[in-house]
Enzyme design. Sequence first.
Site, PDB file in Angstrom:
ATOM      1  N   CYS A  35       0.833  -1.207   0.000  1.00 16.57           N
ATOM      2  CA  CYS A  35       0.000   0.000   0.000  1.00 16.57           C
ATOM      3  C   CYS A  35       0.870   1.260   0.000  1.00 16.57           C
ATOM      4  O   CYS A  35       2.033   1.237   0.434  1.00 16.57           O
ATOM      5  CB  CYS A  35      -0.871   0.035   1.252  1.00 16.57           C
ATOM      6  SG  CYS A  35      -2.148  -1.221   1.323  1.00 16.57           S
ATOM      7  N   GLU A  94       0.632   3.878   1.952  1.00 18.19           N
ATOM      8  CA  GLU A  94       1.012   4.330   3.296  1.00 18.19           C
ATOM      9  C   GLU A  94       2.249   3.585   3.789  1.00 18.19           C
ATOM     10  O   GLU A  94       3.174   4.176   4.358  1.00 18.19           O
ATOM     11  CB  GLU A  94      -0.132   4.088   4.294  1.00 18.19           C
ATOM     12  CG  GLU A  94      -1.429   4.801   3.964  1.00 18.19           C
ATOM     13  CD  GLU A  94      -2.378   3.977   3.110  1.00 18.19           C
ATOM     14  OE1 GLU A  94      -1.912   3.329   2.141  1.00 18.19           O
ATOM     15  OE2 GLU A  94      -3.582   3.973   3.401  1.00 18.19           O
ATOM     16  N   CYS A 111      -2.148  -1.142   7.314  1.00 18.57           N
ATOM     17  CA  CYS A 111      -1.467   0.163   7.353  1.00 18.57           C
ATOM     18  C   CYS A 111      -1.714   0.871   8.686  1.00 18.57           C
ATOM     19  O   CYS A 111      -0.818   1.514   9.238  1.00 18.57           O
ATOM     20  CB  CYS A 111      -1.915   1.037   6.186  1.00 18.57           C
ATOM     21  SG  CYS A 111      -1.256   0.446   4.608  1.00 18.57           S
TER      22      CYS A 111
HETATM   23  N1  THU Z   1      -4.333   0.345  -1.075  1.00 17.58           N
HETATM   24  C1  THU Z   1      -3.462   1.263  -0.537  1.00 17.58           C
HETATM   25  O1  THU Z   1      -2.471   1.648  -1.180  1.00 17.58           O
HETATM   26  N2  THU Z   1      -3.718   1.728   0.709  1.00 17.58           N
HETATM   27  C2  THU Z   1      -4.763   1.323   1.490  1.00 17.58           C
HETATM   28  O2  THU Z   1      -4.806   1.668   2.647  1.00 17.58           O
HETATM   29  C3  THU Z   1      -5.828   0.518   0.892  1.00 17.58           C
HETATM   30  C4  THU Z   1      -5.511  -0.144  -0.391  1.00 17.58           C
HETATM   31  C5  THU Z   1      -4.037  -0.204  -2.406  1.00 17.58           C
HETATM   32  C6  THU Z   1      -3.651  -1.651  -2.388  1.00 17.58           C
HETATM   33  C7  THU Z   1      -3.999  -2.077  -3.794  1.00 17.58           C
HETATM   34  O3  THU Z   1      -2.888  -1.798  -4.638  1.00 17.58           O
HETATM   35  C8  THU Z   1      -5.150  -1.175  -4.179  1.00 17.58           C
HETATM   36  O4  THU Z   1      -5.160  -0.115  -3.245  1.00 17.58           O
HETATM   37  C9  THU Z   1      -6.489  -1.871  -4.168  1.00 17.58           C
HETATM   38  O5  THU Z   1      -6.722  -2.496  -2.962  1.00 17.58           O
END
Ligand code: THU
Length: 141
Positions: free
Chosen positions: A53, A55, A93
């Site tokens: 992710c 974060e 996260c």
């Molecule tokens: N994702 C994030 O980058 N941060 C989050 O807190 C929630 C989800 C991303 C992970 C994945 O690449 C995409 O969003 C779809 O879930």
Amino acid sequence: MDYRDLMKQAVEIRERAYTPYSGYQVGAALLSKSGKVYRGCNVENAAYSPGICAERTAFVKAVSEGEREFSAIAVIGGKAGGPLELAPPCGICRQVMREFCDPDTFEIVLGTGPEDLQIYTLSQLLPMSFGPENLKKQETV
Ligand code: THU
């Protein structure tokens, strides 16, 4: 630092998201107590679970540069090519934030853009959490 500026950084770094599988792009801008901003985007993977992710990308970048204390993070998401959306951090996260941040003072800045912000403390988004102090040895008298 003005949270509108922090969110602008999250919007900017979101453009670097690598999301061939979900098409959902997230940007994060993490403000350290030393005043520096560490930016991250989500980076997906063909094997799915190695994806990270936005974060956590920001936290890993910051901690690997020697930072351990943080005051706020701005996060923004949205489908590639679509409008910017409110993107609440996933549970993993939130737990990573808990490792390095004071739940009552660390602020999570969400919104649909720099002019539309909602601010939460970590303890609001992760109540009754488990953290490093739970593993500290009890004082003996
Ligand atoms: N994702 C994030 O980058 N941060 C989050 O807190 C929630 C989800 C991303 C992970 C994945 O690449 C995409 O969003 C779809 O879930």
